[in-house]
Design a protein around this motif. Structure first.
Motif, PDB file in Angstrom:
ATOM      1  N   PRO A  61       9.323 -14.889   3.779  1.00 39.39           N
ATOM      2  CA  PRO A  61       8.383 -14.093   4.898  1.00 39.39           C
ATOM      3  C   PRO A  61       6.998 -14.191   4.579  1.00 39.39           C
ATOM      4  N   THR A  62       6.119 -13.828   5.557  1.00 40.47           N
ATOM      5  CA  THR A  62       4.638 -13.804   5.257  1.00 40.47           C
ATOM      6  C   THR A  62       4.193 -12.543   6.003  1.00 40.47           C
ATOM      7  N   PHE A  63       3.291 -12.052   5.033  1.00 41.25           N
ATOM      8  CA  PHE A  63       2.758 -10.411   5.698  1.00 41.25           C
ATOM      9  C   PHE A  63       1.261 -10.589   5.890  1.00 41.25           C
ATOM     10  N   PHE A  64       0.680 -10.056   6.783  1.00 48.63           N
ATOM     11  CA  PHE A  64      -0.718  -9.705   7.150  1.00 48.63           C
ATOM     12  C   PHE A  64      -0.748  -8.380   7.220  1.00 48.63           C
ATOM     13  N   VAL A  65      -2.035  -7.857   6.399  1.00 52.07           N
ATOM     14  CA  VAL A  65      -2.249  -6.560   6.240  1.00 52.07           C
ATOM     15  C   VAL A  65      -3.651  -6.314   6.838  1.00 52.07           C
ATOM     16  N   ASN A  66      -3.754  -5.672   8.123  1.00 49.81           N
ATOM     17  CA  ASN A  66      -5.031  -5.716   8.614  1.00 49.81           C
ATOM     18  C   ASN A  66      -5.649  -6.993   8.788  1.00 49.81           C
ATOM     19  N   GLY A  67      -4.924  -7.965   9.413  1.00 50.93           N
ATOM     20  CA  GLY A  67      -5.399  -8.992   9.707  1.00 50.93           C
ATOM     21  C   GLY A  67      -5.722 -10.167   8.304  1.00 50.93           C
ATOM     22  N   ALA A  86      -6.485  -1.641   2.273  1.00 53.73           N
ATOM     23  CA  ALA A  86      -7.090  -2.097   3.592  1.00 53.73           C
ATOM     24  C   ALA A  86      -7.614  -0.925   4.325  1.00 53.73           C
ATOM     25  N   ARG A  87      -6.940   0.301   4.146  1.00 53.57           N
ATOM     26  CA  ARG A  87      -7.393   1.598   4.827  1.00 53.57           C
ATOM     27  C   ARG A  87      -8.840   2.119   4.118  1.00 53.57           C
ATOM     28  N   GLU A  88      -8.917   1.883   2.873  1.00 53.54           N
ATOM     29  CA  GLU A  88     -10.079   1.946   1.988  1.00 53.54           C
ATOM     30  C   GLU A  88     -11.120   1.078   2.407  1.00 53.54           C
ATOM     31  N   ARG A  89     -10.829  -0.049   2.506  1.00 55.09           N
ATOM     32  CA  ARG A  89     -11.920  -0.923   3.111  1.00 55.09           C
ATOM     33  C   ARG A  89     -12.276  -0.767   4.612  1.00 55.09           C
ATOM     34  N   ALA A  90     -11.414  -0.204   5.347  1.00 54.15           N
ATOM     35  CA  ALA A  90     -11.670   0.121   6.798  1.00 54.15           C
ATOM     36  C   ALA A  90     -12.604   1.444   6.682  1.00 54.15           C
ATOM     37  N   ALA A  91     -12.162   2.308   6.040  1.00 54.19           N
ATOM     38  CA  ALA A  91     -13.061   3.508   5.862  1.00 54.19           C
ATOM     39  C   ALA A  91     -14.485   3.521   5.180  1.00 54.19           C
ATOM     40  N   ARG A  95     -17.872   3.998   7.483  1.00 59.07           N
ATOM     41  CA  ARG A  95     -19.022   4.702   6.659  1.00 59.07           C
ATOM     42  C   ARG A  95     -20.485   3.999   7.037  1.00 59.07           C
ATOM     43  N   ARG A  96     -20.049   2.955   6.618  1.00 55.72           N
ATOM     44  CA  ARG A  96     -21.399   1.914   6.578  1.00 55.72           C
ATOM     45  C   ARG A  96     -21.936   1.602   7.929  1.00 55.72           C
ATOM     46  N   ASP A  97     -20.991   1.506   9.035  1.00 55.42           N
ATOM     47  CA  ASP A  97     -21.717   1.442  10.338  1.00 55.42           C
ATOM     48  C   ASP A  97     -22.152   2.688  11.215  1.00 55.42           C
ATOM     49  N   ARG A  98     -21.918   3.770  10.345  1.00 54.25           N
ATOM     50  CA  ARG A  98     -22.723   4.904  11.082  1.00 54.25           C
ATOM     51  C   ARG A  98     -24.152   4.849  11.126  1.00 54.25           C
TER      52      ARG A  98
END
Length: 98
Positions: A61-67, A86-91, A95-98
């Motif tokens: 199998p191969t897995f992708f997490v958030n692309g 991935a969740r931490e990177r997205a958060a 925050r940076r995009d605000r």
């Protein structure tokens, strides 16, 4: 299929084997056999193989997490860690995009 994917793709599936699997799944075996012999769906399969190649997929199998292609362990610990990261990177991105 894994690393032997290209070799396996060149081998035709023995019709009796495919029909047996279809019967085991409760599918219409006559239609399955016709579709198998006519190569119905082969275009979609080729697209999927090309997409896997472009994405760096070499094995199953191969897995992708958030692309992102997951390179770690495929157990619950490794995948959970990848999801948390991935969740931490997205958060952080949010925050940076605000």
């Amino acid at each position: 299929m894994g690393t032997n994917r290209k070799k396996w793709l060149r081998w035709p599936t023995p019709p009796f084997l495919g029909v047996k699997y279809a019967a085991d799944l409760g599918l219409d075996t006559e239609r399955f056999d016709q579709d198998l012999r006519s190569h119905r769906g082969s275009g979609r399969i080729a697209e999927d193989v090309e997409s896997a190649d472009r994405s760096g997929v070499a094995d199953t199998p191969t897995f992708f997490v958030n692309g992102r292609l997951h390179h770690g362990a495929y157990d619950i610990t490794g995948l959970s860690a990848a999801v948390r990261a991935a969740r931490e990177r997205a958060a952080a991105d949010a925050r940076r995009d605000r």
